[in-house]
Scaffold this motif. Structure first.
Motif, PDB file in Angstrom:
ATOM      1  N   ILE A  43      34.863  68.346 104.990  1.00 35.45           N
ATOM      2  CA  ILE A  43      35.704  67.650 104.019  1.00 35.45           C
ATOM      3  C   ILE A  43      36.966  67.187 104.737  1.00 35.45           C
ATOM      4  O   ILE A  43      37.642  67.983 105.391  1.00 35.45           O
ATOM      5  CB  ILE A  43      36.084  68.576 102.859  1.00 35.45           C
ATOM      6  N   GLY A  44      37.291  65.902 104.612  1.00 34.56           N
ATOM      7  CA  GLY A  44      38.505  65.347 105.198  1.00 34.56           C
ATOM      8  C   GLY A  44      39.549  65.098 104.124  1.00 34.56           C
ATOM      9  O   GLY A  44      39.209  64.726 102.998  1.00 34.56           O
ATOM     10  N   ILE A  45      40.821  65.285 104.483  1.00 35.78           N
ATOM     11  CA  ILE A  45      41.924  65.073 103.537  1.00 35.78           C
ATOM     12  C   ILE A  45      43.040  64.299 104.218  1.00 35.78           C
ATOM     13  O   ILE A  45      43.464  64.640 105.326  1.00 35.78           O
ATOM     14  CB  ILE A  45      42.506  66.407 103.023  1.00 35.78           C
ATOM     15  N   LEU A  62      41.222  67.702  94.005  1.00 38.66           N
ATOM     16  CA  LEU A  62      41.672  66.360  94.395  1.00 38.66           C
ATOM     17  C   LEU A  62      40.575  65.357  94.045  1.00 38.66           C
ATOM     18  O   LEU A  62      39.437  65.736  93.768  1.00 38.66           O
ATOM     19  CB  LEU A  62      41.959  66.293  95.901  1.00 38.66           C
ATOM     20  N   VAL A  63      40.901  64.089  94.138  1.00 37.20           N
ATOM     21  CA  VAL A  63      39.944  63.014  93.863  1.00 37.20           C
ATOM     22  C   VAL A  63      39.301  62.571  95.188  1.00 37.20           C
ATOM     23  O   VAL A  63      39.983  62.390  96.195  1.00 37.20           O
ATOM     24  CB  VAL A  63      40.649  61.819  93.173  1.00 37.20           C
ATOM     25  N   SER A  64      37.984  62.386  95.136  1.00 35.66           N
ATOM     26  CA  SER A  64      37.228  61.971  96.325  1.00 35.66           C
ATOM     27  C   SER A  64      37.154  60.452  96.418  1.00 35.66           C
ATOM     28  O   SER A  64      37.588  59.735  95.511  1.00 35.66           O
ATOM     29  CB  SER A  64      35.807  62.530  96.269  1.00 35.66           C
ATOM     30  N   ASP A 104      45.098  63.003  98.839  1.00 36.98           N
ATOM     31  CA  ASP A 104      46.210  63.927  98.574  1.00 36.98           C
ATOM     32  C   ASP A 104      47.521  63.127  98.650  1.00 36.98           C
ATOM     33  O   ASP A 104      48.328  63.318  99.558  1.00 36.98           O
ATOM     34  CB  ASP A 104      46.177  65.051  99.612  1.00 36.98           C
ATOM     35  N   PRO A 105      47.723  62.196  97.696  1.00 40.95           N
ATOM     36  CA  PRO A 105      48.820  61.228  97.824  1.00 40.95           C
ATOM     37  C   PRO A 105      50.220  61.831  97.842  1.00 40.95           C
ATOM     38  O   PRO A 105      51.115  61.262  98.463  1.00 40.95           O
ATOM     39  CB  PRO A 105      48.628  60.316  96.604  1.00 40.95           C
TER      40      PRO A 105
END
Length: 163
Positions: A68-70, A14-16, A94-95
């Motif tokens: 790590i948060g999502i 994923l993108v940070s 995480d769109p």
């Protein structure tokens, strides 16, 4: 199908909040991972939870773990959220909820994305799951207790707690 204790955590990219691509597999073998899914940046509960992880981040790091948060928020939203609250850890965007669905994070009865924390050992095995929308501090406390027990006794089989 939801991830369970003893399952291998699915790999993902994923993108940070910095716009960089983050791959979970890159951390395996190096650190334990505290992966927390939260509904939305800048909401009261998510801010409390994220700040609680921030306030104990040095302790997690000292114990050999990365936090790590999502959420489904954009990388730009994460960047603003992290900056506003001095969050020192990675937030991932995480769109389309692909990773949330990989882990089987449920929606709440309010149709909000769920709040679930996973502790993953250095080998990529899920050792602890905590699922609660309301007890923000318990996500941090239980994750830290599990990380400490992993460092003390690597054979720990883990547990799942729902509040």
């Amino acid at each position: 199908m939801a991830i369970s204790i003893g399952d291998r955590a699915p790999d993902f990219t994923l993108v940070s909040q910095t716009g960089e691509r983050f791959n979970l597999g890159d951390l395996l073998g190096q650190k334990s991972i505290v992966l927390y899914f939260y509904p939305k940046d800048n909401t009261p509960g998510c801010t409390k939870e994220s700040c609680a992880f921030r306030d104990r981040y040095d302790v997690f790091q000292a114990a050999g773990a990365e936090v790590i948060g999502i959420s489904a928020d954009s990388a730009q939203s994460h960047q603003q959220f992290a900056g506003k609250y001095d969050l020192p850890f990675t937030l991932l965007s995480d769109p389309d909820n692909h990773v949330r669905n990989l882990f089987g994070v449920p929606k709440t009865m309010w149709v909000l994305p769920g709040r679930v924390t996973y502790v993953i050992d250095r080998n990529g095995v899920v050792k602890h799951i905590y699922d609660s929308m309301l007890d923000f501090q318990a996500h941090v406390d239980q994750a830290l207790d599990t990380i400490k027990s992993l460092e003390a006794a690597p054979a720990n089989t883990g547990d799942r707690v729902t509040a």
